[in-house]
Design a protein around this motif. Structure first.
Motif, PDB file in Angstrom:
ATOM      1  N   HIS A 129       0.784  -1.233   0.000  1.00 44.73           N
ATOM      2  CA  HIS A 129       0.000   0.000   0.000  1.00 44.73           C
ATOM      3  C   HIS A 129       0.818   1.286   0.000  1.00 44.73           C
ATOM      4  O   HIS A 129       0.322   2.330   0.398  1.00 44.73           O
ATOM      5  CB  HIS A 129      -0.957   0.053   1.194  1.00 44.73           C
ATOM      6  N   LEU A 130       2.073   1.229  -0.402  1.00 47.32           N
ATOM      7  CA  LEU A 130       2.846   2.471  -0.469  1.00 47.32           C
ATOM      8  C   LEU A 130       2.311   3.327  -1.607  1.00 47.32           C
ATOM      9  O   LEU A 130       1.911   2.815  -2.644  1.00 47.32           O
ATOM     10  CB  LEU A 130       4.313   2.156  -0.757  1.00 47.32           C
ATOM     11  N   ARG A 131       2.294   4.632  -1.389  1.00 45.93           N
ATOM     12  CA  ARG A 131       1.781   5.511  -2.435  1.00 45.93           C
ATOM     13  C   ARG A 131       2.838   6.496  -2.886  1.00 45.93           C
ATOM     14  O   ARG A 131       3.601   7.007  -2.067  1.00 45.93           O
ATOM     15  CB  ARG A 131       0.562   6.268  -1.914  1.00 45.93           C
ATOM     16  N   PHE A 132       2.879   6.732  -4.174  1.00 50.41           N
ATOM     17  CA  PHE A 132       3.818   7.695  -4.736  1.00 50.41           C
ATOM     18  C   PHE A 132       3.063   8.642  -5.661  1.00 50.41           C
ATOM     19  O   PHE A 132       2.076   8.259  -6.291  1.00 50.41           O
ATOM     20  CB  PHE A 132       4.909   6.980  -5.537  1.00 50.41           C
ATOM     21  N   THR A 133       3.554   9.865  -5.726  1.00 49.09           N
ATOM     22  CA  THR A 133       2.944  10.857  -6.619  1.00 49.09           C
ATOM     23  C   THR A 133       4.008  11.331  -7.588  1.00 49.09           C
ATOM     24  O   THR A 133       5.156  11.515  -7.201  1.00 49.09           O
ATOM     25  CB  THR A 133       2.435  12.062  -5.819  1.00 49.09           C
ATOM     26  N   VAL A 134       3.610  11.503  -8.850  1.00 44.55           N
ATOM     27  CA  VAL A 134       4.591  11.963  -9.811  1.00 44.55           C
ATOM     28  C   VAL A 134       4.000  13.124 -10.611  1.00 44.55           C
ATOM     29  O   VAL A 134       2.812  13.140 -10.928  1.00 44.55           O
ATOM     30  CB  VAL A 134       5.055  10.814 -10.731  1.00 44.55           C
ATOM     31  N   GLN A 135       4.865  14.094 -10.881  1.00 42.65           N
ATOM     32  CA  GLN A 135       4.462  15.244 -11.692  1.00 42.65           C
ATOM     33  C   GLN A 135       4.584  14.844 -13.148  1.00 42.65           C
ATOM     34  O   GLN A 135       5.683  14.566 -13.614  1.00 42.65           O
ATOM     35  CB  GLN A 135       5.402  16.419 -11.362  1.00 42.65           C
ATOM     36  N   VAL A 136       3.449  14.765 -13.856  1.00 41.59           N
ATOM     37  CA  VAL A 136       3.535  14.330 -15.249  1.00 41.59           C
ATOM     38  C   VAL A 136       3.459  15.488 -16.243  1.00 41.59           C
ATOM     39  O   VAL A 136       3.864  15.353 -17.387  1.00 41.59           O
ATOM     40  CB  VAL A 136       2.452  13.287 -15.595  1.00 41.59           C
ATOM     41  N   GLU A 137       2.886  16.585 -15.837  1.00 40.03           N
ATOM     42  CA  GLU A 137       2.880  17.761 -16.708  1.00 40.03           C
ATOM     43  C   GLU A 137       3.020  18.989 -15.814  1.00 40.03           C
ATOM     44  O   GLU A 137       2.799  18.911 -14.620  1.00 40.03           O
ATOM     45  CB  GLU A 137       1.575  17.914 -17.502  1.00 40.03           C
TER      46      GLU A 137
END
Lengths: 392, 369
Positions: A242-250
């Motif tokens: 359940h680890l969560r990651f966020t990525v900037q795609v634009e």
């Protein structure tokens, strides 16, 4: 002969009945002070301070009268002295019930104490028969163990049980006391624990959170991993649930933040190791399948090229985060919390013999490269954000 | 009153004598071979099988006669007596040690406040009763009941521990310990698994002496198998760093068991294994001592000697100061360097060689005797 036998038989029955009543080690429940959690701190004058969180049976509401009776369900007591036995002796003098460690689920090391070195206390965790190896160890991040144990926790009646439940769920970084001591006693791995701290201090919402990791160099605390680094450490050690990651795609614009958030479904780590010039060289690959949780961008995850783009960006991000974590751990903390030494020990046992005594000096210089492979397996119920204004 | 043993009873007696105490007492000494302790156990199993081979073959020479009877035929009166004394010393010293180890474990792990005299007395009374009332036959019947329970309990502990397994703990194989480490680690389990030497005594009571050897081998191999699996499990679940410094790694392993969040603290199960093993082993030893001493001193009723031996054992068991003295020192100063090479390997071999030679030279004389 038969008469002797019969007399003897009765004698045996009586003696056994007398001896097996168990009065010597009788422990009535209401004569025991059940320690649910304990903490160890170092006072300013260099003494050991031990804090116990003891369950208070009368404060725990029964099923009938449940719901905030306002009574406290635990008492927290502290005392200081030279060593564990002296301090527990002092604590016992404050109590009408015998201190019982058999239910202790949580052990907390205060930051100051951990920085000073934990050797003077840990022996008791394996020597003392009441101690259980299933207790979780934590280190405080700022503040003392005493503060943590005095902090209320709303979801459980006993805060110690709250910490225990957090650690035994798959959503944290649990380290049991025997794992910790095992790492402490081995040359090929450095100990690490989760780090706990108090948040919302001074307000009525005061509680604790476990969002960092405390890293030890030999028997001394050498520093902390940030929350982001802790996530990667969990991934690395197989606790990536359940680890969560966020990525900037634009780039961010008026409508969208431009981010995609994902959650790990399956994750793993592979280490490849070669020895060159008597020094190990390590290649680590972190791999995972993820599902998209939120999409705050114009991308349509059902489109292959959009999905690939997210995957690549995410992989890159993880890779650079892992690299910076490795630099931090290797160069600053200098502790082998990843068990890279263990890997060398297993794969090249004879080369290991030569370097094991200096391993912690060699470790910061070991070249480690990381790459990450992430696949999006599920994208949820929608392809592109469903609320999006339809333009055509 | 002639006591009779069935083959399967011999199987259970030897199995219990070998297994229970080896599991609890010798995992720590064999861990000097670190994660290769399991190889040590295999080596120890080889030694134990050899001991079983010697004992069963020697016992076959004069079926139906007890050890104390045929030893005179083989070695002559005086040397025979000397050899008997050597065995009596072994039995007279191991028994108080078993008793002490039993009470030490109960005190260290469970009943911290109970005086050791109480723990020991309880055991002594039960054992004296079993030995006096039942003799070896009664003990053997107990063994038949307790043996399967012991195996079941060990199985339960092993199965419940499987979710604590860390496969990597076993690695690297061989590199860390080397030959000397492995052989050194094999000595303690071998000496505990060598209790099949007491078959020399049981053989006389067997209804079908010829089949006895088979059951003995079965018992030795079964116990080696379980000790092997348990040692592997201890290494897999605890690793070798911590467990090599604890007295009873088998117990520590059960303390780690936690199933479904509500089955915790399996401590009670090894206690069952331990109590049952100590009971059978001690009772067998008490019988052997009483019976052997009676034959040695020509006392007509061996049962009378129990009244003398049991209190002496109790007093002897109080002598060691602490766990170290009772467990390590005895093991390292007498049991491994003396009892194993002499009583378990040397003397049975001597008996076998000389006995065979005599039977070949004077076959008629042997038949007469």
């Amino acid at each position: 002969m038969t008469r002797i036998l019969r007399t003897f038989r009765f004698l045996v029955i009586f003696v056994i009945l007398g001896l097996t009543t168990g009065c010597w080690d009788r422990n009535e429940m209401d004569d025991l002070a059940l320690v649910m959690a304990s903490g160890i701190d170092l006072t300013e004058d260099g003494q050991l301070e031990i804090t116990l969180q003891i369950a208070l049976p009368t404060g725990i509401p029964s099923a009938v009268q449940s719901g905030g009776s306002g009574k406290k369900s635990v008492i927290v007591i502290s005392a200081s002295g030279k060593n564990t036995s002296e301090v527990t002796g002092k604590l016992q003098q404050q109590l009408s019930r015998a201190i019982f460690f058999g239910h202790r689920g949580v052990i907390i090391f205060g930051e100051q104490f951990a920085r000073h070195g934990i050797n003077q206390v840990v022996d008791t965790f394996t020597r003392f028969p009441e101690s259980r190896s299933n207790s979780y160890v934590l280190t405080t991040y700022g503040g003392t163990a005493k503060e943590i144990l005095n902090t209320p926790y709303q979801l459980e009646l006993i805060p110690g049980i709250g910490i225990n439940k957090i650690q035994s769920s798959k959503l944290s970084f649990p380290v049991k006391i025997d794992e910790f001591l095992n790492a402490l006693s081995s040359q090929d791995r450095s100990p690490v624990t989760a780090a706990i701290r108090v948040i919302n201090k001074g307000t009525d919402k005061e509680t604790f959170t476990i969002d960092r990791a405390a890293v030890y160099h030999r028997n001394q605390l050498s520093g902390y991993l940030s929350s982001d680094e802790l996530k990667l450490l969990r991934w690395w050690t197989g606790r990536g649930h359940h680890l969560r990651f966020t990525v900037q795609v634009e780039p961010e614009n008026e409508q969208y933040g431009g981010t995609v958030g994902v959650e790990l479904l399956q994750s793993g780590m592979k280490m490849h190791l070669v020895i060159k010039n008597d020094l190990p060289e390590i290649k680590v690959s972190l791999h995972a399948t993820v599902r998209a949780i939120d999409n705050d961008s114009k991308l349509d995850l059902s489109k292959v090229n959009h999905m690939k783009r997210v995957e690549t960006l995410l992989s890159k991000k993880i890779q650079s985060e892992a690299e910076s974590m490795l630099t931090h751990v290797q160069k600053v903390l200098k502790s082998d919390i990843f068990g890279i030494g263990e890997e060398v020990h297993i794969e090249y046992p004879y080369a290991w013999k030569k370097m094991k005594d200096e391993w912690l000096d060699i470790f910061p210089e070991v070249p480690v490269t990381v790459d990450a492979h992430i696949k999006i397996e599920r994208t949820g119920k929608t392809h592109s954000p469903a609320h999006k204004e339809k333009t055509d | 009153m002639k006591m009779k043993l069935k083959g399967i009873q011999v199987f259970w007696i030897i199995l219990i004598m070998d297994l229970g105490m080896t599991l609890v007492m010798t995992v720590t000494p064999s861990l000097q071979a670190k994660q290769d302790a399991w190889i040590s156990v295999i080596v120890a199993g080889g030694i134990a099988t050899l001991i079983a081979l010697l004992a069963t073959q020697a016992a076959k020479l004069y079926p139906g006669q007890t050890f104390f009877e045929y030893i005179h035929l083989i070695l002559g009166k005086w040397i025979g007596k000397a050899v008997i004394v050597i065995y009596l010393v072994q039995w007279y010293t191991i028994t108080p040690i078993i008793l002490r180890q039993f009470s030490d474990l109960v005190q260290v792990m469970l009943l911290h406040g109970t005086p050791k005299e109480a723990v020991m007395l309880l055991m002594i009374f039960v054992i004296v009763y079993a030995t006096y009332a039942g003799g070896i036959e009664g003990i053997a019947r107990c063994g038949e009941v307790l043996g399967p329970i012991i195996l079941l309990m060990i199985g339960l502990v092993l199965i419940a521990s499987t979710n604590n397994i860390q496969w990597r703990n076993i690695l690297p194989v061989y590199a860390d310990s080397g030959m000397t480490g492995i052989l050194g680690g094999a000595l303690a389990p071998a000496s505990y698994l060598g209790h099949s030497v007491e078959y020399l005594m049981f053989a006389a009571f067997l209804t079908q002496p010829r089949k006895g050897a088979l059951y003995t081998f079965g018992a030795v191999l079964t116990s080696v198998f379980f000790v092997l699996i348990t040692t592997l499990m201890v290494i897999f679940t605890l690793g070798v760093n911590l467990s090599s410094n604890t007295w009873y790694p088998f117990f520590e392993m059960t303390k780690k068991i936690s199933l479904f969040g509500f089955i915790d603290n399996f401590d009670a199960i090894p206690v069952v294994i331990w109590l049952a093993s100590v009971f059978v082993k001690f009772a067998v030893m008490l019988f052997l001592m009483s019976y052997g001493t009676a034959q040695f001193l020509h006392v007509r009723n061996w049962r009378n000697l129990i009244w003398f031996i049991a209190p002496v054992m109790f007093v002897f068991a109080l002598i060691p100061q602490d766990v170290t003295e009772a467990t390590s020192n005895y093991l390292q100063r007498y049991w491994v360097p003396f009892a194993m090479p002499v009583n378990m390997l040397g003397l049975p071999l001597l008996l076998l060689v000389i006995g065979k030679w005599r039977q070949r030279k004077w076959p008629a004389a042997a038949d007469h005797a």
